[in-house]
Scaffold this motif. Structure first.
Motif, PDB file in Angstrom:
ATOM      1  N   ARG A   1       0.816  -1.213   0.000  1.00  0.00           N
ATOM      2  CA  ARG A   1       0.000   0.000   0.000  1.00  0.00           C
ATOM      3  C   ARG A   1       0.855   1.270   0.000  1.00  0.00           C
ATOM      4  NH1 ARG A   1      -3.350  -2.434   5.008  1.00  0.00           N
ATOM      5  NH2 ARG A   1      -1.166  -2.931   5.509  1.00  0.00           N
ATOM      6  N   LEU A   2       0.546   2.158  -0.935  1.00  0.00           N
ATOM      7  CA  LEU A   2       1.157   3.483  -0.979  1.00  0.00           C
ATOM      8  C   LEU A   2       0.097   4.487  -0.558  1.00  0.00           C
ATOM      9  CD1 LEU A   2       2.925   3.296  -4.477  1.00  0.00           C
ATOM     10  CD2 LEU A   2       3.902   2.712  -2.248  1.00  0.00           C
ATOM     11  N   VAL A   3       0.396   5.286   0.441  1.00  0.00           N
ATOM     12  CA  VAL A   3      -0.589   6.199   1.023  1.00  0.00           C
ATOM     13  C   VAL A   3      -0.090   7.633   0.901  1.00  0.00           C
ATOM     14  CG1 VAL A   3      -1.877   6.814   3.101  1.00  0.00           C
ATOM     15  CG2 VAL A   3      -1.306   4.404   2.652  1.00  0.00           C
ATOM     16  N   THR A   4      -0.915   8.519   0.344  1.00  0.00           N
ATOM     17  CA  THR A   4      -0.515   9.915   0.159  1.00  0.00           C
ATOM     18  C   THR A   4      -1.597  10.861   0.660  1.00  0.00           C
ATOM     19  OG1 THR A   4       0.858   9.405  -1.779  1.00  0.00           O
ATOM     20  CG2 THR A   4       0.122  11.683  -1.539  1.00  0.00           C
ATOM     21  N   ILE A   5      -1.178  11.873   1.415  1.00  0.00           N
ATOM     22  CA  ILE A   5      -2.069  12.952   1.840  1.00  0.00           C
ATOM     23  C   ILE A   5      -1.776  14.162   0.961  1.00  0.00           C
ATOM     24  CG2 ILE A   5      -2.785  14.460   3.740  1.00  0.00           C
ATOM     25  CD1 ILE A   5      -1.754  12.310   5.679  1.00  0.00           C
ATOM     26  N   ASN A   6      -2.804  14.711   0.323  1.00  0.00           N
ATOM     27  CA  ASN A   6      -2.674  15.841  -0.595  1.00  0.00           C
ATOM     28  C   ASN A   6      -3.063  17.135   0.107  1.00  0.00           C
ATOM     29  OD1 ASN A   6      -2.375  16.918  -3.397  1.00  0.00           O
ATOM     30  ND2 ASN A   6      -4.539  17.426  -3.097  1.00  0.00           N
TER      31      ASN A   6
ATOM     32  N   ARG B   1       1.452  22.941  -3.934  1.00  0.00           N
ATOM     33  CA  ARG B   1       0.883  21.672  -3.484  1.00  0.00           C
ATOM     34  C   ARG B   1       1.942  20.928  -2.680  1.00  0.00           C
ATOM     35  NH1 ARG B   1       1.512  15.797  -5.517  1.00  0.00           N
ATOM     36  NH2 ARG B   1      -0.184  14.787  -4.395  1.00  0.00           N
ATOM     37  N   VAL B   2       1.569  20.458  -1.499  1.00  0.00           N
ATOM     38  CA  VAL B   2       2.460  19.654  -0.664  1.00  0.00           C
ATOM     39  C   VAL B   2       1.783  18.320  -0.407  1.00  0.00           C
ATOM     40  CG1 VAL B   2       3.532  19.438   1.616  1.00  0.00           C
ATOM     41  CG2 VAL B   2       3.599  21.623   0.414  1.00  0.00           C
ATOM     42  N   CYS B   3       2.537  17.245  -0.515  1.00  0.00           N
ATOM     43  CA  CYS B   3       1.974  15.935  -0.198  1.00  0.00           C
ATOM     44  C   CYS B   3       2.922  15.180   0.721  1.00  0.00           C
ATOM     45  CB  CYS B   3       1.699  15.126  -1.469  1.00  0.00           C
ATOM     46  SG  CYS B   3       3.180  14.581  -2.334  1.00  0.00           S
ATOM     47  N   SER B   4       2.366  14.274   1.496  1.00  0.00           N
ATOM     48  CA  SER B   4       3.141  13.352   2.323  1.00  0.00           C
ATOM     49  C   SER B   4       2.796  11.943   1.890  1.00  0.00           C
ATOM     50  CB  SER B   4       2.808  13.521   3.815  1.00  0.00           C
ATOM     51  OG  SER B   4       3.212  14.781   4.293  1.00  0.00           O
ATOM     52  N   THR B   5       3.807  11.179   1.455  1.00  0.00           N
ATOM     53  CA  THR B   5       3.592   9.796   1.040  1.00  0.00           C
ATOM     54  C   THR B   5       4.213   8.864   2.070  1.00  0.00           C
ATOM     55  OG1 THR B   5       3.472  10.298  -1.321  1.00  0.00           O
ATOM     56  CG2 THR B   5       4.098   8.054  -0.726  1.00  0.00           C
ATOM     57  N   TYR B   6       3.421   7.894   2.504  1.00  0.00           N
ATOM     58  CA  TYR B   6       3.841   6.915   3.503  1.00  0.00           C
ATOM     59  C   TYR B   6       3.977   5.545   2.839  1.00  0.00           C
ATOM     60  CZ  TYR B   6       2.141  10.477   6.803  1.00  0.00           C
ATOM     61  OH  TYR B   6       1.928  11.634   7.490  1.00  0.00           O
ATOM     62  N   ARG B   7       5.070   4.847   3.157  1.00  0.00           N
ATOM     63  CA  ARG B   7       5.308   3.519   2.579  1.00  0.00           C
ATOM     64  C   ARG B   7       5.547   2.501   3.685  1.00  0.00           C
ATOM     65  NH1 ARG B   7       8.075   7.253  -0.776  1.00  0.00           N
ATOM     66  NH2 ARG B   7       7.325   7.228  -2.932  1.00  0.00           N
TER      67      ARG B   7
END
Length: 274
Positions: free
Chosen positions: A173-178, A237-243
């Protein structure tokens, strides 16, 4: 390149074939959009029906599993707090007009080597967000071992090219907050979908509202490349991706001991960018 300004617009970190508006200006090199010279079938993802719907009705809709969208995952106040915290840390120049902050182990993907390096954990503000993620059934048991913050700006021509994330170290799962603005995540298959009569490249646009969370898994994670195109970045735009870790680094895997060590560090939530 010129020194970086307060908003990170003045310099770039492009290498090789990567370019942004900043280095294109200095190098007098225009970036060519290859998609202009090829046929592309465009679809739009419907998060309620889980269908990819053809934009011009030239083809039938088809099921598009592997994408989960959680709108309003964070509040306006949380967004403000997160961005303020990030902007207190250093943003490093990255490829294609992006800036980044990494919280994760040091990895050499070509040699398949990973070590702790200076990794001290995920940032403190992420702890409550991870707990919130885990309440969603499709994210049950999600334990991120890496967080990457990326900063996009239209003045830099920020983008990220179509790619597949590594699957040796990173899990399902790749999770990103936009954050800060709406954008569009484009999923693509260069070889098309012959089983649907689509021999040319296929794009599925996934609209990401501000403050939403998106998860890629299954075919959307492993078969379809994903990208953020320059023309879909209209404001900062800033995003945080969790792996998360792959099976090789979890209990029963060949590198389970190292995986457990990295997870203990990550989930201390005491990290600073590496």
């Amino acid at each position: 390149m010129t020194p970086d300004s307060n908003d990170g617009v003045a310099s770039c970190g492009c290498k090789g074939i990567r370019t942004c508006l900043i280095c294109e200006k200095f190098k007098r090199k225009a970036q060519l959009d290859a998609s202009e010279s090829k046929i592309v079938h465009h679809f739009l993802f419907n998060p309620e029906s889980k269908l990819a719907v053809c934009k011009d009705a030239e083809a039938v809709s088809f099921p598009f599993p592997g994408v989960f969208l959680w709108e309003d995952f964070i509040s306006e106040e949380e967004e403000k707090e997160l961005i303020s915290s990030m902007d207190q840390d250093t943003w490093n120049q990255s490829q294609s007009g992006r800036r980044k902050q990494d919280f994760g182990p040091k990895v050499n993907f070509k040699k398949r080597k990973v070590r702790r390096g200076d990794f001290s954990g995920l940032p403190a503000l992420s702890q409550k967000l991870v707990l919130r993620m885990q309440r969603e059934p499709s994210l049950a048991g999600f334990q991120p071992v890496e967080q990457c913050n990326l900063d996009y700006h239209p003045q830099r021509g920020s983008a990220i090219d179509p790619h597949l994330d590594d699957s040796w170290l990173w899990g399902e799962r790749l999770v990103t907050i936009n954050m800060l603005s709406d954008t569009t995540l484009t999923l693509s298959l260069e070889q098309g979908l012959p089983e649907l009569g689509l021999a040319d490249e296929v794009h599925v646009a996934v609209r990401l509202p501000r403050r939403s969370l998106v998860v890629l898994h299954g075919e959307a994670r492993h078969r379809w490349k994903h990208a953020i195109h320059r023309w879909d970045v209209h404001e900062r735009r800033v995003c945080s991706t969790y792996r998360e870790l792959s099976a090789e680094f979890l209990s029963g895997g060949q590198q389970a001991v190292l995986g457990a060590q990295l997870l203990n560090i990550a989930l201390s939530f005491q990290g600073t960018p590496v």
